[in-house]
Design a protein around this motif. Structure first.
Motif, PDB file in Angstrom:
ATOM      1  N   ILE A  52     -66.832 -19.022  -8.472  1.00  0.00           N
ATOM      2  CA  ILE A  52     -65.755 -20.025  -8.487  1.00  0.00           C
ATOM      3  C   ILE A  52     -66.274 -21.384  -8.022  1.00  0.00           C
ATOM      4  O   ILE A  52     -65.954 -22.431  -8.606  1.00  0.00           O
ATOM      5  CB  ILE A  52     -64.578 -19.562  -7.609  1.00  0.00           C
ATOM      6  N   SER A  53     -67.101 -21.385  -6.981  1.00  0.00           N
ATOM      7  CA  SER A  53     -67.616 -22.653  -6.466  1.00  0.00           C
ATOM      8  C   SER A  53     -68.576 -23.321  -7.451  1.00  0.00           C
ATOM      9  O   SER A  53     -68.665 -24.548  -7.497  1.00  0.00           O
ATOM     10  CB  SER A  53     -68.318 -22.421  -5.123  1.00  0.00           C
ATOM     11  N   GLN A  54     -69.292 -22.536  -8.253  1.00  0.00           N
ATOM     12  CA  GLN A  54     -70.230 -23.120  -9.209  1.00  0.00           C
ATOM     13  C   GLN A  54     -69.534 -23.854 -10.349  1.00  0.00           C
ATOM     14  O   GLN A  54     -70.137 -24.720 -10.988  1.00  0.00           O
ATOM     15  CB  GLN A  54     -71.149 -22.024  -9.762  1.00  0.00           C
ATOM     16  N   PHE A  55     -68.284 -23.524 -10.620  1.00  0.00           N
ATOM     17  CA  PHE A  55     -67.553 -24.222 -11.669  1.00  0.00           C
ATOM     18  C   PHE A  55     -67.346 -25.700 -11.330  1.00  0.00           C
ATOM     19  O   PHE A  55     -67.079 -26.516 -12.217  1.00  0.00           O
ATOM     20  CB  PHE A  55     -66.197 -23.562 -11.910  1.00  0.00           C
ATOM     21  N   GLN A  56     -67.461 -26.050 -10.066  1.00  0.00           N
ATOM     22  CA  GLN A  56     -67.243 -27.431  -9.655  1.00  0.00           C
ATOM     23  C   GLN A  56     -68.384 -28.350 -10.081  1.00  0.00           C
ATOM     24  O   GLN A  56     -68.218 -29.572 -10.127  1.00  0.00           O
ATOM     25  CB  GLN A  56     -67.058 -27.497  -8.137  1.00  0.00           C
ATOM     26  N   THR A  57     -69.529 -27.774 -10.410  1.00  0.00           N
ATOM     27  CA  THR A  57     -70.687 -28.604 -10.725  1.00  0.00           C
ATOM     28  C   THR A  57     -71.246 -28.346 -12.124  1.00  0.00           C
ATOM     29  O   THR A  57     -72.328 -28.834 -12.455  1.00  0.00           O
ATOM     30  CB  THR A  57     -71.810 -28.356  -9.694  1.00  0.00           C
ATOM     31  N   VAL A  58     -70.530 -27.605 -12.964  1.00  0.00           N
ATOM     32  CA  VAL A  58     -71.044 -27.297 -14.298  1.00  0.00           C
ATOM     33  C   VAL A  58     -70.946 -28.523 -15.201  1.00  0.00           C
ATOM     34  O   VAL A  58     -70.164 -29.442 -14.959  1.00  0.00           O
ATOM     35  CB  VAL A  58     -70.277 -26.117 -14.945  1.00  0.00           C
ATOM     36  N   SER A  59     -71.758 -28.524 -16.245  1.00  0.00           N
ATOM     37  CA  SER A  59     -71.720 -29.596 -17.241  1.00  0.00           C
ATOM     38  C   SER A  59     -70.954 -29.112 -18.466  1.00  0.00           C
ATOM     39  O   SER A  59     -71.287 -28.072 -19.043  1.00  0.00           O
ATOM     40  CB  SER A  59     -73.147 -29.998 -17.643  1.00  0.00           C
ATOM     41  N   ASN A  60     -69.938 -29.837 -18.836  1.00  0.00           N
ATOM     42  CA  ASN A  60     -69.122 -29.489 -20.002  1.00  0.00           C
ATOM     43  C   ASN A  60     -69.703 -30.108 -21.268  1.00  0.00           C
ATOM     44  O   ASN A  60     -70.331 -31.156 -21.217  1.00  0.00           O
ATOM     45  CB  ASN A  60     -67.681 -29.970 -19.802  1.00  0.00           C
ATOM     46  N   PRO A  61     -69.469 -29.468 -22.431  1.00  0.00           N
ATOM     47  CA  PRO A  61     -68.801 -28.176 -22.604  1.00  0.00           C
ATOM     48  C   PRO A  61     -69.742 -27.015 -22.307  1.00  0.00           C
ATOM     49  O   PRO A  61     -70.955 -27.135 -22.461  1.00  0.00           O
ATOM     50  CB  PRO A  61     -68.396 -28.187 -24.080  1.00  0.00           C
ATOM     51  N   LEU A  62     -69.156 -25.882 -21.885  1.00  0.00           N
ATOM     52  CA  LEU A  62     -69.948 -24.701 -21.584  1.00  0.00           C
ATOM     53  C   LEU A  62     -70.263 -23.941 -22.866  1.00  0.00           C
ATOM     54  O   LEU A  62     -69.451 -23.884 -23.785  1.00  0.00           O
ATOM     55  CB  LEU A  62     -69.186 -23.780 -20.616  1.00  0.00           C
ATOM     56  N   ARG A  63     -71.416 -23.327 -22.895  1.00  0.00           N
ATOM     57  CA  ARG A  63     -71.802 -22.518 -24.043  1.00  0.00           C
ATOM     58  C   ARG A  63     -71.255 -21.108 -23.860  1.00  0.00           C
ATOM     59  O   ARG A  63     -71.381 -20.517 -22.796  1.00  0.00           O
ATOM     60  CB  ARG A  63     -73.323 -22.471 -24.203  1.00  0.00           C
ATOM     61  N   THR A  64     -70.640 -20.576 -24.892  1.00  0.00           N
ATOM     62  CA  THR A  64     -70.109 -19.207 -24.854  1.00  0.00           C
ATOM     63  C   THR A  64     -70.933 -18.319 -25.778  1.00  0.00           C
ATOM     64  O   THR A  64     -71.786 -18.787 -26.530  1.00  0.00           O
ATOM     65  CB  THR A  64     -68.638 -19.179 -25.301  1.00  0.00           C
ATOM     66  N   GLN A  65     -70.653 -17.033 -25.742  1.00  0.00           N
ATOM     67  CA  GLN A  65     -71.337 -16.092 -26.617  1.00  0.00           C
ATOM     68  C   GLN A  65     -70.946 -16.312 -28.081  1.00  0.00           C
ATOM     69  O   GLN A  65     -71.631 -15.842 -28.983  1.00  0.00           O
ATOM     70  CB  GLN A  65     -70.995 -14.650 -26.220  1.00  0.00           C
ATOM     71  N   ALA A  66     -69.855 -17.027 -28.326  1.00  0.00           N
ATOM     72  CA  ALA A  66     -69.409 -17.261 -29.702  1.00  0.00           C
ATOM     73  C   ALA A  66     -70.312 -18.248 -30.428  1.00  0.00           C
ATOM     74  O   ALA A  66     -70.339 -18.267 -31.650  1.00  0.00           O
ATOM     75  CB  ALA A  66     -67.963 -17.766 -29.718  1.00  0.00           C
ATOM     76  N   GLY A  67     -71.030 -19.084 -29.703  1.00  0.00           N
ATOM     77  CA  GLY A  67     -71.912 -20.040 -30.350  1.00  0.00           C
ATOM     78  C   GLY A  67     -72.029 -21.315 -29.561  1.00  0.00           C
ATOM     79  O   GLY A  67     -71.351 -21.518 -28.545  1.00  0.00           O
ATOM     80  N   ASN A  68     -72.890 -22.171 -30.053  1.00  0.00           N
ATOM     81  CA  ASN A  68     -73.137 -23.442 -29.402  1.00  0.00           C
ATOM     82  C   ASN A  68     -71.929 -24.356 -29.552  1.00  0.00           C
ATOM     83  O   ASN A  68     -71.334 -24.441 -30.617  1.00  0.00           O
ATOM     84  CB  ASN A  68     -74.375 -24.108 -30.022  1.00  0.00           C
ATOM     85  N   SER A  69     -71.583 -25.028 -28.487  1.00  0.00           N
ATOM     86  CA  SER A  69     -70.417 -25.917 -28.512  1.00  0.00           C
ATOM     87  C   SER A  69     -70.746 -27.298 -29.045  1.00  0.00           C
ATOM     88  O   SER A  69     -69.858 -28.122 -29.216  1.00  0.00           O
ATOM     89  CB  SER A  69     -69.836 -26.050 -27.100  1.00  0.00           C
ATOM     90  N   ASP A  70     -72.022 -27.582 -29.346  1.00  0.00           N
ATOM     91  CA  ASP A  70     -72.399 -28.922 -29.790  1.00  0.00           C
ATOM     92  C   ASP A  70     -71.765 -29.297 -31.127  1.00  0.00           C
ATOM     93  O   ASP A  70     -71.543 -30.458 -31.411  1.00  0.00           O
ATOM     94  CB  ASP A  70     -73.924 -29.029 -29.907  1.00  0.00           C
ATOM     95  N   ASN A  71     -71.488 -28.287 -31.959  1.00  0.00           N
ATOM     96  CA  ASN A  71     -70.900 -28.591 -33.265  1.00  0.00           C
ATOM     97  C   ASN A  71     -69.393 -28.788 -33.207  1.00  0.00           C
ATOM     98  O   ASN A  71     -68.761 -29.012 -34.229  1.00  0.00           O
ATOM     99  CB  ASN A  71     -71.228 -27.485 -34.274  1.00  0.00           C
ATOM    100  N   GLY A  72     -68.810 -28.699 -32.015  1.00  0.00           N
ATOM    101  CA  GLY A  72     -67.385 -28.961 -31.857  1.00  0.00           C
ATOM    102  C   GLY A  72     -66.480 -27.816 -32.253  1.00  0.00           C
ATOM    103  O   GLY A  72     -65.259 -27.937 -32.185  1.00  0.00           O
ATOM    104  N   GLN A  73     -67.046 -26.675 -32.667  1.00  0.00           N
ATOM    105  CA  GLN A  73     -66.224 -25.555 -33.109  1.00  0.00           C
ATOM    106  C   GLN A  73     -65.824 -24.636 -31.959  1.00  0.00           C
ATOM    107  O   GLN A  73     -64.768 -24.033 -31.989  1.00  0.00           O
ATOM    108  CB  GLN A  73     -66.978 -24.754 -34.170  1.00  0.00           C
TER     109      GLN A  73
END
Length: 249
Positions: A115-136
């Protein structure tokens, strides 16, 4: 004589008692079983629909294999049954098998986050569904104190509870199904074609035409004949001949 017999018997009894109790005291505790994501969710309750999706897409087996055979951590956002009930009726049934896999994978981060690490993450987060760079498949996390909010571009969810956590796996309860743009985003409407004009084009008269136009001499909308036109000269001669004939008569 009786005492000599009783003393060895007492020692023999104590030795026998010691031999029967010592092995039980030296037994090691039973080893803990392998991590089982569906078992964790079943124990927590209220995750029936998500468990069914994990099993039908075979993502549960992949999660368990990864956790038990590698050091890679995972973070899972688990929607409750109430979260799924808030979806429009027939939403899950309308998805293809590939989209169901993507939906489940969108709830899984390929790294461990406390929970504390969420305060310093860089958005957007990458999920198992795929890279978030393409906006999908963008997944953005914001925090306010100890509260963690998750935004997908389609829905805003809140981390309501920590279901399970160890050094490798974190499972958090969310109050909304995380719907990615790639599946649930509203497609951009194509621009409407410009309406065609039903009015006839206005013809430009000589007086309205721009000065210096090469077409000035050829445009004539009045219906009059130019004074120097050959037809005008022929008409004038005819009128004169007719007048002379009438005078002679």
């Amino acid at each position: 004589m009786m005492k000599q017999v009783q003393f060895p018997s007492l020692l023999l009894f104590i030795f026998f008692l010691h031999c029967t109790t010592t092995p039980a005291q030296s037994q090691a505790p039973a080893p803990s079983g392998p991590v089982n994501i569906t078992g964790i969710l079943e124990k927590a309750g209220q995750f029936t629909t998500f468990i069914r999706l994990l099993r039908s897409t075979q993502e549960a087996d992949q999660i368990n294999t990864q956790l038990n055979n590698s050091n890679q951590g995972l973070t899972i956002f688990a929607p409750t049954d109430n979260a799924f009930s808030n979806l429009k009726s027939g939403t899950l049934n309308s998805l293809t098998d590939e989209q169901k896999v993507q939906l489940v994978q969108f709830h899984i981060l390929p790294s461990f986050f406390s929970i504390s690490q969420f305060q310093t993450v860089s958005n957007p987060l990458r999920t198992q569904a795929g890279n978030s760079d393409n906006g999908q498949f963008p997944l953005n996390v914001t925090t306010s104190g100890n509260q963690v909010n998750v935004t997908t571009g389609v829905v805003d969810a809140t981390v309501a509870n920590t279901i399970y956590t160890n050094s490798q796996l974190a499972v958090y309860q969310v109050d909304q199904v995380l719907r990615p743009l790639a599946i649930f985003g509203t497609p951009t409407a194509a621009p409407a074609p410009a309406p065609s004009s039903s009015k006839p084009e206005k013809r430009i008269s000589g007086s309205d035409a721009p000065s210096g136009s090469s077409d000035d001499a050829s445009v004539d909308t009045s219906g009059a004949t130019a004074p120097n036109h050959p037809a005008t000269a022929a008409i004038s001669i005819g009128v004169a001949v007719s007048a002379a004939f009438c005078f002679l008569l």
